[in-house]
Motif scaffolding. Structure first.
Motif, PDB file in Angstrom:
ATOM      1  N   THR A 155      -5.791-102.140  -9.866  1.00 44.78           N
ATOM      2  CA  THR A 155      -4.548-101.703 -10.478  1.00 44.78           C
ATOM      3  C   THR A 155      -3.785-100.848  -9.479  1.00 44.78           C
ATOM      4  O   THR A 155      -4.392-100.273  -8.550  1.00 44.78           O
ATOM      5  CB  THR A 155      -4.817-100.916 -11.782  1.00 44.78           C
ATOM      6  N   ALA A 156      -2.466-100.780  -9.628  1.00 48.75           N
ATOM      7  CA  ALA A 156      -1.641 -99.999  -8.703  1.00 48.75           C
ATOM      8  C   ALA A 156      -1.940 -98.510  -8.843  1.00 48.75           C
ATOM      9  O   ALA A 156      -2.338 -98.034  -9.911  1.00 48.75           O
ATOM     10  CB  ALA A 156      -0.170-100.273  -8.954  1.00 48.75           C
ATOM     11  N   ALA A 157      -1.750 -97.773  -7.767  1.00 46.34           N
ATOM     12  CA  ALA A 157      -2.022 -96.336  -7.765  1.00 46.34           C
ATOM     13  C   ALA A 157      -0.990 -95.625  -6.903  1.00 46.34           C
ATOM     14  O   ALA A 157      -0.285 -96.248  -6.108  1.00 46.34           O
ATOM     15  CB  ALA A 157      -3.431 -96.066  -7.246  1.00 46.34           C
ATOM     16  N   GLU A 158      -0.931 -94.311  -7.052  1.00 47.75           N
ATOM     17  CA  GLU A 158      -0.066 -93.478  -6.225  1.00 47.75           C
ATOM     18  C   GLU A 158      -0.908 -92.799  -5.153  1.00 47.75           C
ATOM     19  O   GLU A 158      -2.004 -92.314  -5.435  1.00 47.75           O
ATOM     20  CB  GLU A 158       0.633 -92.414  -7.080  1.00 47.75           C
ATOM     21  N   PRO A 159      -0.428 -92.756  -3.917  1.00 50.70           N
ATOM     22  CA  PRO A 159      -1.170 -92.044  -2.868  1.00 50.70           C
ATOM     23  C   PRO A 159      -1.389 -90.583  -3.244  1.00 50.70           C
ATOM     24  O   PRO A 159      -0.614 -89.994  -3.998  1.00 50.70           O
ATOM     25  CB  PRO A 159      -0.248 -92.161  -1.639  1.00 50.70           C
ATOM     26  N   TRP A 160      -2.440 -89.980  -2.698  1.00 46.35           N
ATOM     27  CA  TRP A 160      -2.769 -88.596  -3.008  1.00 46.35           C
ATOM     28  C   TRP A 160      -1.812 -87.645  -2.303  1.00 46.35           C
ATOM     29  O   TRP A 160      -1.285 -87.962  -1.229  1.00 46.35           O
ATOM     30  CB  TRP A 160      -4.217 -88.296  -2.571  1.00 46.35           C
ATOM     31  N   PRO A 161      -1.561 -86.476  -2.896  1.00 50.05           N
ATOM     32  CA  PRO A 161      -0.712 -85.477  -2.228  1.00 50.05           C
ATOM     33  C   PRO A 161      -1.267 -85.147  -0.847  1.00 50.05           C
ATOM     34  O   PRO A 161      -2.483 -85.033  -0.663  1.00 50.05           O
ATOM     35  CB  PRO A 161      -0.801 -84.258  -3.161  1.00 50.05           C
ATOM     36  N   ALA A 162      -0.376 -84.994   0.116  1.00 53.56           N
ATOM     37  CA  ALA A 162      -0.796 -84.739   1.494  1.00 53.56           C
ATOM     38  C   ALA A 162      -1.421 -83.354   1.632  1.00 53.56           C
ATOM     39  O   ALA A 162      -0.963 -82.387   1.025  1.00 53.56           O
ATOM     40  CB  ALA A 162       0.388 -84.878   2.437  1.00 53.56           C
ATOM     41  N   ARG A 163      -2.489 -83.291   2.421  1.00 54.06           N
ATOM     42  CA  ARG A 163      -3.110 -82.019   2.785  1.00 54.06           C
ATOM     43  C   ARG A 163      -3.254 -81.997   4.308  1.00 54.06           C
ATOM     44  O   ARG A 163      -3.430 -83.040   4.937  1.00 54.06           O
ATOM     45  CB  ARG A 163      -4.501 -81.873   2.138  1.00 54.06           C
ATOM     46  N   GLU A 164      -3.209 -80.819   4.880  1.00 55.60           N
ATOM     47  CA  GLU A 164      -3.390 -80.701   6.324  1.00 55.60           C
ATOM     48  C   GLU A 164      -4.850 -81.015   6.647  1.00 55.60           C
ATOM     49  O   GLU A 164      -5.759 -80.431   6.047  1.00 55.60           O
ATOM     50  CB  GLU A 164      -3.034 -79.279   6.759  1.00 55.60           C
ATOM     51  N   PRO A 165      -5.131 -81.950   7.576  1.00 59.59           N
ATOM     52  CA  PRO A 165      -6.508 -82.420   7.789  1.00 59.59           C
ATOM     53  C   PRO A 165      -7.522 -81.327   8.105  1.00 59.59           C
ATOM     54  O   PRO A 165      -8.619 -81.317   7.538  1.00 59.59           O
ATOM     55  CB  PRO A 165      -6.361 -83.403   8.951  1.00 59.59           C
ATOM     56  N   ALA A 166      -7.190 -80.386   8.998  1.00 61.54           N
ATOM     57  CA  ALA A 166      -8.165 -79.345   9.350  1.00 61.54           C
ATOM     58  C   ALA A 166      -8.484 -78.456   8.151  1.00 61.54           C
ATOM     59  O   ALA A 166      -9.649 -78.102   7.915  1.00 61.54           O
ATOM     60  CB  ALA A 166      -7.642 -78.504  10.515  1.00 61.54           C
ATOM     61  N   ALA A 167      -7.465 -78.108   7.376  1.00 60.74           N
ATOM     62  CA  ALA A 167      -7.692 -77.294   6.180  1.00 60.74           C
ATOM     63  C   ALA A 167      -8.488 -78.072   5.145  1.00 60.74           C
ATOM     64  O   ALA A 167      -9.338 -77.507   4.443  1.00 60.74           O
ATOM     65  CB  ALA A 167      -6.353 -76.848   5.594  1.00 60.74           C
ATOM     66  N   ALA A 168      -8.225 -79.369   5.040  1.00 58.09           N
ATOM     67  CA  ALA A 168      -8.965 -80.204   4.092  1.00 58.09           C
ATOM     68  C   ALA A 168     -10.428 -80.314   4.496  1.00 58.09           C
ATOM     69  O   ALA A 168     -11.330 -80.274   3.640  1.00 58.09           O
ATOM     70  CB  ALA A 168      -8.331 -81.595   4.018  1.00 58.09           C
ATOM     71  N   ARG A 169     -10.688 -80.427   5.796  1.00 57.02           N
ATOM     72  CA  ARG A 169     -12.079 -80.480   6.258  1.00 57.02           C
ATOM     73  C   ARG A 169     -12.801 -79.169   5.942  1.00 57.02           C
ATOM     74  O   ARG A 169     -13.975 -79.174   5.538  1.00 57.02           O
ATOM     75  CB  ARG A 169     -12.137 -80.784   7.760  1.00 57.02           C
ATOM     76  N   ALA A 170     -12.103 -78.052   6.111  1.00 56.37           N
ATOM     77  CA  ALA A 170     -12.722 -76.761   5.793  1.00 56.37           C
ATOM     78  C   ALA A 170     -13.038 -76.648   4.307  1.00 56.37           C
ATOM     79  O   ALA A 170     -14.097 -76.147   3.920  1.00 56.37           O
ATOM     80  CB  ALA A 170     -11.791 -75.620   6.227  1.00 56.37           C
ATOM     81  N   ALA A 185     -25.916 -80.606  12.177  1.00 60.54           N
ATOM     82  CA  ALA A 185     -26.253 -82.032  12.223  1.00 60.54           C
ATOM     83  C   ALA A 185     -26.194 -82.657  10.831  1.00 60.54           C
ATOM     84  O   ALA A 185     -25.786 -83.816  10.681  1.00 60.54           O
ATOM     85  CB  ALA A 185     -27.638 -82.227  12.834  1.00 60.54           C
ATOM     86  N   ASP A 186     -26.613 -81.902   9.819  1.00 66.88           N
ATOM     87  CA  ASP A 186     -26.545 -82.412   8.442  1.00 66.88           C
ATOM     88  C   ASP A 186     -25.100 -82.667   8.032  1.00 66.88           C
ATOM     89  O   ASP A 186     -24.776 -83.718   7.474  1.00 66.88           O
ATOM     90  CB  ASP A 186     -27.167 -81.405   7.468  1.00 66.88           C
ATOM     91  N   GLY A 221     -19.477 -87.724   8.780  1.00 68.33           N
ATOM     92  CA  GLY A 221     -19.057 -88.658   9.814  1.00 68.33           C
ATOM     93  C   GLY A 221     -18.072 -88.040  10.797  1.00 68.33           C
ATOM     94  O   GLY A 221     -17.507 -88.739  11.637  1.00 68.33           O
ATOM     95  N   TRP A 222     -17.864 -86.715  10.737  1.00 66.79           N
ATOM     96  CA  TRP A 222     -16.942 -86.047  11.658  1.00 66.79           C
ATOM     97  C   TRP A 222     -17.589 -85.881  13.030  1.00 66.79           C
ATOM     98  O   TRP A 222     -18.802 -85.954  13.181  1.00 66.79           O
ATOM     99  CB  TRP A 222     -16.578 -84.649  11.141  1.00 66.79           C
ATOM    100  N   GLY A 223     -16.746 -85.602  14.024  1.00 66.05           N
ATOM    101  CA  GLY A 223     -17.251 -85.211  15.320  1.00 66.05           C
ATOM    102  C   GLY A 223     -17.778 -83.788  15.273  1.00 66.05           C
ATOM    103  O   GLY A 223     -17.435 -83.000  14.382  1.00 66.05           O
ATOM    104  N   LEU A 224     -18.606 -83.430  16.258  1.00 65.20           N
ATOM    105  CA  LEU A 224     -19.217 -82.106  16.262  1.00 65.20           C
ATOM    106  C   LEU A 224     -18.160 -81.010  16.346  1.00 65.20           C
ATOM    107  O   LEU A 224     -18.287 -79.956  15.702  1.00 65.20           O
ATOM    108  CB  LEU A 224     -20.199 -81.978  17.428  1.00 65.20           C
ATOM    109  N   GLY A 225     -17.089 -81.241  17.112  1.00 66.45           N
ATOM    110  CA  GLY A 225     -16.023 -80.248  17.194  1.00 66.45           C
ATOM    111  C   GLY A 225     -15.365 -80.011  15.852  1.00 66.45           C
ATOM    112  O   GLY A 225     -15.053 -78.862  15.487  1.00 66.45           O
ATOM    113  N   GLN A 226     -15.139 -81.092  15.088  1.00 64.90           N
ATOM    114  CA  GLN A 226     -14.544 -80.950  13.755  1.00 64.90           C
ATOM    115  C   GLN A 226     -15.485 -80.213  12.811  1.00 64.90           C
ATOM    116  O   GLN A 226     -15.044 -79.402  11.989  1.00 64.90           O
ATOM    117  CB  GLN A 226     -14.202 -82.327  13.197  1.00 64.90           C
ATOM    118  N   LEU A 278     -16.639 -75.303   9.734  1.00 67.21           N
ATOM    119  CA  LEU A 278     -17.545 -74.215   9.360  1.00 67.21           C
ATOM    120  C   LEU A 278     -16.918 -72.858   9.650  1.00 67.21           C
ATOM    121  O   LEU A 278     -17.044 -71.917   8.856  1.00 67.21           O
ATOM    122  CB  LEU A 278     -18.869 -74.363  10.119  1.00 67.21           C
ATOM    123  N   GLU A 279     -16.218 -72.765  10.771  1.00 70.31           N
ATOM    124  CA  GLU A 279     -15.585 -71.494  11.124  1.00 70.31           C
ATOM    125  C   GLU A 279     -14.466 -71.150  10.143  1.00 70.31           C
ATOM    126  O   GLU A 279     -14.397 -70.020   9.637  1.00 70.31           O
ATOM    127  CB  GLU A 279     -15.025 -71.562  12.541  1.00 70.31           C
TER     128      GLU A 279
END
Length: 387
Positions: A203-218, A234-235, A241-246, A251-252
């Motif tokens: 069924t059709a859907a609406e895209p999710w509201p945009a979030r800033e990627p770094a803040a979303a990862r945190a 490592a866990d 599936g992120w890179g180690l830097g991300q 975490l910070e």
């Protein structure tokens, strides 16, 4: 550095993953948020994982959340895997993982179109997507087969990996639908069959509201630590599936605190989350293949003896149905073709545990009823038990 023992990690798991009877939840949404995300590659896993943690198991409650209230949604996200998350968390998962997955899916598909050599390109894909969305909006919902019948372009076939050993001819319908779903323009609706079916309508859907990627990862890392911490870099890297830097940046920003694990490794917890967890009553659980309590860490040594892996995992690293006692995986279970629920313990757990496991097996059989469950990813023990 504060230390958190393996015994404490198991106590945290039972309370935060709602596995003991005294902490089970009243809603599918509460269950899902308690484990952050449910593996959804196998449709049955979502229902089995939720109902194992509900005070009153209810297929109807999960279906309402997925298809009526849409308070639970499926996203192609972490590790390019299909997960179910709450609608409140979805925008963060979308920004932290799903946007990158969607972009990769589109790039890969466009490359296949170019390699086919028949002039199919981004413009062709855009027009096909537009017609597919218009058809789906007009119909309300449709299966992939119904969409292919209504949209001629979806019946196009292309040659994938031309000139290579893996060369094959494929229809484009599945890929077009996958790209639309990854972009959040369509979503999975009720399946054609029972709750175990993966033959979804769309069924059709609406895209999710945009979030800033770094803040979303945190934000995602913080919620994950509240449910799975203490855990290592490592866990979190494996789960997301992120890179180690991300991972380190997330975490910070989340304000995660370091702790010492029994293994000697450095773990991380959410801010201030270092106090001992009260011990709950003895408990048993029968959890499905790919359940988050078994798939939440790269290193599962605190609740899964390494010698059990060969019996409980397939070759791709997917865990099958598991039997738990007081925070540890102690065996596996399966359902035979006649509906009988069977299990095998991989260690001697004593009479109290056996009685509790029998009661959980009876509870599971009671709400599953006449439904038959075969995991998509078959493991050695699960196969043995169904013979």
């Amino acid at each position: 550095m504060h230390g958190i023992s393996d015994a404490q990690r198991r106590s945290r798991l039972v309370r935060r993953h709602l596995l003991a009877p005294s902490v089970r939840a009243a809603s599918a949404e509460s269950v899902t948020d308690s484990v952050v995300a449910l593996h959804a590659t196998d449709a049955a896993t979502v229902f089995l994982s939720v109902c194992a943690r509900l005070s009153e198991a209810s297929v109807g409650a999960v279906e309402r959340a997925l298809y009526e209230d849409v308070s639970l949604v499926r996203l192609l996200s972490m590790r390019n895997t299909l997960f179910t998350v709450s609608s409140g968390l979805a925008p963060y998962v979308d920004a932290a993982n799903a946007r990158a997955v969607a972009a990769k899916e589109r790039r890969t598909f466009l490359k296949h179109l170019r390699d086919d050599g028949n002039g199919l390109d981004a413009h062709w894909l855009a027009e096909t997507e537009k017609e597919t969305l218009a058809t789906l909006t007009a119909r309300g919902s449709a299966t992939g087969s119904e969409l292919s019948a209504a949209v001629p372009a979806l019946r196009t076939k292309i040659t994938v990996f031309p000139g290579k050993k893996q060369e094959t001819v494929q229809g484009v319908a599945t890929r077009v639908i996958r790209v639309l779903a990854a972009d959040g323009l369509i979503r999975r609706d009720r399946p054609r069959g029972s709750w175990t079916s993966s033959q979804f309508r769309w069924t059709a859907a609406e895209p999710w509201p945009a979030r800033e990627p770094a803040a979303a990862r945190a934000e995602l890392a913080l919620r994950w630590l509240r449910s799975y911490g203490p855990a290592t870099e490592a866990d979190l890297k494996w789960w997301t599936g992120w890179g180690l830097g991300q991972v380190r940046q997330a975490l910070e920003v989340a304000g995660a605190e370091e702790v010492r694990l029994d293994s000697g490794a450095t773990g991380w917890v959410s801010p201030g989350d270092t106090e001992p967890e009260p011990t709950l009553e003895p408990w048993a659980a029968l959890l499905p293949a790919l359940d988050p309590s078994a798939m939440g860490w790269a290193d599962r040594g605190f609740h899964l003896p390494v010698e059990y892996r060969a019996a409980l995992f397939d070759r791709a690293g997917n865990i099958g149905p598991t039997v738990w006692w007081n925070g540890r995986i102690v065996g596996g279970w399966a359902q035979r073709a006649d509906g009988e629920l069977v299990w095998r313990l991989l260690t001697d757990v004593g009479r109290e545990a056996t009685t509790a496991i029998e009661a959980e097996a009876s509870r599971l059989s009671g709400w599953v009823g006449e439904t038959r469950i075969t995991p998509r990813f078959r493991t050695p023990l699960e196969r043995e038990l169904t013979v």
